[in-house]
Design a protein around this motif. Structure first.
Motif, PDB file in Angstrom:
ATOM      1  N   THR A 179       0.835  -1.210   0.000  1.00 27.35           N
ATOM      2  CA  THR A 179       0.000   0.000   0.000  1.00 27.35           C
ATOM      3  C   THR A 179       0.867   1.257   0.000  1.00 27.35           C
ATOM      4  N   ASP A 180       0.199   2.421   0.196  1.00 26.02           N
ATOM      5  CA  ASP A 180       0.852   3.732   0.179  1.00 26.02           C
ATOM      6  C   ASP A 180       0.854   4.349   1.571  1.00 26.02           C
ATOM      7  N   PRO A 181       1.668   5.380   1.810  1.00 21.54           N
ATOM      8  CA  PRO A 181       1.702   6.027   3.130  1.00 21.54           C
ATOM      9  C   PRO A 181       0.362   6.640   3.541  1.00 21.54           C
ATOM     10  N   ILE A 182      -0.432   7.111   2.557  1.00 18.30           N
ATOM     11  CA  ILE A 182      -1.705   7.754   2.878  1.00 18.30           C
ATOM     12  C   ILE A 182      -2.721   6.756   3.436  1.00 18.30           C
ATOM     13  N   PHE A 183      -2.438   5.469   3.285  1.00 26.74           N
ATOM     14  CA  PHE A 183      -3.311   4.416   3.804  1.00 26.74           C
ATOM     15  C   PHE A 183      -3.538   4.583   5.311  1.00 26.74           C
TER      16      PHE A 183
END
Length: 405
Positions: free
Chosen positions: A118-122
């Protein structure tokens, strides 16, 4: 002075006839108790569910691939974010699981682990809470760092009660450094047995899979979810060359749409609680009215003598009205205090246990000032209406007839 004198007489009558007073007030007290408790429980459950939705974000959507769905190309995620200004946050995820893989640390092993890229904004989208450490950062993505975040179950299985941050786990030929541990809260429980990686790291390990299985969108507060969902569907259908009406090819889950159903349900539940409480209150009031009618019938000669001695109709009305009002006031206060005491016990012992075990989405039981005023106002209004029938009977009593009977 007439009303004050009538109040003193009514108070003395209530104190003298304790059994009758208890009999009249019990139904009213139970009704006010049940009404306030049912409203408090419904409000608590609604607030708990609303808080759960808030942690996920009601303005959220999932575009995902299951069954016959079409995988989402990597480049489509970036173009979707640029195309629509209604998108506040966007993250892409890919699930990975293989029955032949293992994750090891020292002499401990986990077979067939679940991975989530996933991404950091998750972390922002899911209101991520961490036991220790940090989540994946943009620097980890840019440098394709060999870092991971583990769920609480994974942490306990590999590291026990010791700290996990800074230690490394072996996944096949790769050594991953643990930088964070996810808190095992109710809304994050599905991540407890997951190992989270950065998308860039996963793509470097599996370059043959340039697609995502899920896109998580958080919309702007002013965005209309239904309109945005329709726009996303048509845009994706055009990009993927599929029919926009084919819900099996493009699957979009809107949390706001489902949250609205829950809010409607709890609104209807609150209305039903009011109706049930009012019916209970009416039952108690009817019992009170019947008891007062019987009391007046027993006191027929007393009322007749009062009339002969010069008591006015106003004095008789005041006597009956005060007696009804005193009983309902005492019953209402006792019912309210009993409800408050029970709520305090539930808040101290039961609610924390339910929250800790994750059985219910209850929050602290409260009875707002407006709710108390509404219940007491309803009680006093019905008690006033109840006193009409006894007062009319008392007024119609003719002294000569009463004394000769």
């Amino acid at each position: 002075m007439t009303w004050l004198h009538a109040f003193k007489e009514a108070y003395q009558s209530v104190r003298t006839h304790k059994t009758r007073t208890l009999s009249m007030g019990f139904g009213v007290s139970l009704a006010i108790f049940m009404l306030q408790l049912s409203l408090a429980v419904g409000h608590s459950l609604h607030k708990g569910v609303s808080q759960a939705f808030a942690k996920y974000g009601e303005k959220s959507m999932w575009i995902y691939v299951y069954g016959k769905g079409i995988p989402i190309p990597t480049e489509l995620v970036a173009s979707l974010a640029k195309q629509f200004k209604a998108i506040r946050h966007i993250s892409s995820t890919e699930w990975h699981w293989s029955p032949n893989e293992k994750v090891t640390y020292s002499n401990k092993t986990i077979s067939s682990p679940f991975f989530l890229a996933t991404d950091p904004i998750f972390a922002t989208q899911y209101s991520m809470e961490l036991q220790e450490g940090r989540f994946i950062t943009t620097r980890d993505i840019a440098t394709i760092a060999d870092t991971c975040v583990v769920g609480a179950t994974i942490k306990k299985a590999l590291f026990g009660e010791t700290a996990a941050v800074g230690k490394s786990i072996i996944w096949g030929s790769k050594c991953l450094k643990v930088v964070g541990v996810i808190e095992d809260t109710l809304h994050l429980s599905w991540l407890s047995n997951r190992i989270l990686l950065g998308n860039s790291l996963y793509k470097s390990l599996y370059p043959e899979n340039p697609r995502y299985s899920t896109i998580r969108l958080t919309l702007m507060p002013t965005a209309h979810s239904a309109v945005a969902e329709k726009q996303f569907r048509f845009y994706l259908a055009r990009q993927l060359n599929v029919d926009p009406n084919d819900t099996k090819a493009i699957r979009i889950f809107s949390l706001e749409k489902h949250a609205a159903r829950f809010h409607r349900f709890f609104k209807n539940l609150s209305i039903a609680s009011w109706i049930m409480g009012i019916l209970l209150l009416v039952t108690g009031i009817v019992n009170l009215s019947n008891m007062m009618l019987v009391t007046i019938q027993e006191r027929t000669k007393e009322i007749a003598i009062r009339r002969v001695l010069g008591s006015s109709v106003t004095a008789i009305i005041a006597l009956i009205a005060w007696e009804v009002l005193l009983v309902t006031m005492v019953a209402g206060v006792l019912g309210g205090l009993s409800n408050f005491a029970l709520m305090q016990l539930l808040n101290k012992w039961v609610i924390p246990l339910c929250i800790h075990k994750g059985y219910f989405l209850f929050t602290t039981l409260t009875c707002s000032f407006e709710m108390m005023l509404s219940c007491l106002g309803l009680l006093y209004l019905t008690s006033t209406l109840t006193s009409i029938a006894p007062i009319i009977r008392a007024i119609r009593i003719k002294p000569a007839t009463a004394l000769n009977s």
